[in-house]
Design a protein around this motif. Structure first.
Motif, PDB file in Angstrom:
ATOM      1  N   THR A  81      66.792   6.726 -37.652  1.00  0.00           N
ATOM      2  CA  THR A  81      67.070   7.721 -38.693  1.00  0.00           C
ATOM      3  C   THR A  81      65.824   8.464 -39.153  1.00  0.00           C
ATOM      4  N   LYS A  82      64.644   7.886 -38.918  1.00  0.00           N
ATOM      5  CA  LYS A  82      63.409   8.526 -39.377  1.00  0.00           C
ATOM      6  C   LYS A  82      63.039   9.679 -38.442  1.00  0.00           C
ATOM      7  N   PRO A  83      62.787  10.875 -38.973  1.00  0.00           N
ATOM      8  CA  PRO A  83      62.479  12.025 -38.116  1.00  0.00           C
ATOM      9  C   PRO A  83      61.093  11.919 -37.483  1.00  0.00           C
ATOM     10  N   LEU A  84      61.042  12.148 -36.170  1.00  0.00           N
ATOM     11  CA  LEU A  84      59.801  12.103 -35.416  1.00  0.00           C
ATOM     12  C   LEU A  84      59.727  13.358 -34.553  1.00  0.00           C
ATOM     13  N   LEU A  85      58.825  14.273 -34.887  1.00  0.00           N
ATOM     14  CA  LEU A  85      58.674  15.517 -34.134  1.00  0.00           C
ATOM     15  C   LEU A  85      57.680  15.280 -33.006  1.00  0.00           C
ATOM     16  N   ALA A  86      58.059  15.694 -31.792  1.00  0.00           N
ATOM     17  CA  ALA A  86      57.302  15.288 -30.612  1.00  0.00           C
ATOM     18  C   ALA A  86      56.908  16.476 -29.743  1.00  0.00           C
ATOM     19  N   PHE A  87      55.717  16.358 -29.130  1.00  0.00           N
ATOM     20  CA  PHE A  87      55.152  17.413 -28.285  1.00  0.00           C
ATOM     21  C   PHE A  87      54.755  16.797 -26.935  1.00  0.00           C
ATOM     22  N   HIS A  88      55.365  17.285 -25.883  1.00  0.00           N
ATOM     23  CA  HIS A  88      55.232  16.672 -24.563  1.00  0.00           C
ATOM     24  C   HIS A  88      53.963  17.105 -23.834  1.00  0.00           C
ATOM     25  N   GLY A  89      53.772  16.548 -22.659  1.00  0.00           N
ATOM     26  CA  GLY A  89      52.631  16.893 -21.817  1.00  0.00           C
ATOM     27  C   GLY A  89      52.962  18.016 -20.850  1.00  0.00           C
ATOM     28  N   TYR A  90      51.938  18.462 -20.109  1.00  0.00           N
ATOM     29  CA  TYR A  90      52.137  19.591 -19.208  1.00  0.00           C
ATOM     30  C   TYR A  90      53.159  19.234 -18.124  1.00  0.00           C
TER      31      TYR A  90
END
Length: 272
Positions: free
Chosen positions: A21-30
């Motif tokens: 339920t906790k929001p986790l904003l994620a940024f991936h690799g190339y």
């Protein structure tokens, strides 16, 4: 999944997954998409709801009307704020956590400069941003390197030849060679590499500011390196990480290709 309209930048696509339920904003690799972290099913996804953004020139995110000249000039660092501001408009301004792999770590560290008071935890895997990679610096910022980078992009044979030479000189290992080759084997892929690294070339965090913010707000930091990672290894990053009061650092027996089911099991078995 959904789309966010980032004014002056473009439309960014994001994937929504996870049982927590906790929001986790994620940024991936190339070369990946925002869904890269779906393999962390038993560890991260059991606790968090992940909102994974596609980088531009990846997945379904699209720059709006940017010319090649604008792309090569680079995305202004301040524009990274748009990711959070537009997400907040949809989901409400609230406390969040941030996660990233490889080049995605620059987004997380830049956001920490301005949003530390809203961030509970950061999880970084094989992260760029703490020390960087000299090869990227040369290609992104040095006049000779930028000219060479463009020439490599336009040629069918230069990029594979350079990669083979780097492998022979042990600048990159078999794993990095395979990853890189799979990203430059068509004209479109070479162009996407060129545009991506130019677009993000100014997204470099102020490490002292980041460290001060993390320490002031007692943000939990889990940072994971691959022991055999030649791209973003642990040692060059440690002077910056040592500025953080309570960072938890792990070095696992893997290379740069870190976001895998094996890492999921490693995280599950970490002592509480």
């Amino acid at each position: 999944m959904g789309f966010l309209r980032l004014p002056g930048l473009g439309t960014v696509h994001y994937h929504e997954y996870g049982k927590g339920t906790k929001p986790l904003l994620a940024f991936h690799g190339y070369g990946m998409t925002g869904k890269q972290f779906n393999v962390l099913e038993q560890s991260i996804l059991s606790e968090y709801k992940v909102y994974g953004f596609d980088h531009f020139f990846h997945g379904e995110s699209v720059l709006d009307g940017w010319t090649e000249k604008q792309i090569l000039a680079g995305m202004p660092k301040a524009m990274v704020r748009l990711y959070l501001e537009e997400w907040f408009k949809v989901y409400g301004r609230q406390r969040i956590s941030l996660m990233a792999y490889s080049i995605g770590a620059n987004f997380v560290l830049v956001l920490l400069e301005d949003y530390a008071e809203l961030i509970d935890e950061i999880i970084l895997m094989a992260p760029d941003g703490f020390a960087g990679y000299e090869g990227f610096q040369f290609l992104q910022h040095h006049a000779v390197g930028r000219t060479l980078f463009k020439s490599i992009t336009k040629s069918k044979w230069i990029a594979p030849t350079v990669l083979k030479a780097l492998k022979r000189m042990k600048v990159i290992d078999d794993s990095l060679y395979t990853i890189a080759y799979n990203e430059i084997d068509t004209p479109k892929k070479r162009e996407d590499v060129f545009y991506t690294l130019n677009l993000i070339r100014f997204l470099q965090p102020n490490i002292n500011k980041v460290a001060d913010a993390i320490n002031q707000y007692h943000i939990k930091c889990l940072i994971i390196f691959g022991k055999d990672d030649l791209l973003f290894p642990k040692k060059p990053a440690m002077p910056a990480i040592e500025l953080l009061n309570e960072a938890v650092v792990h070095e696992v027996p893997m290379g740069h290709w870190l976001v895998t089911a094996a890492l999921d099991m490693y995280l599950v078995n970490l002592p509480v």
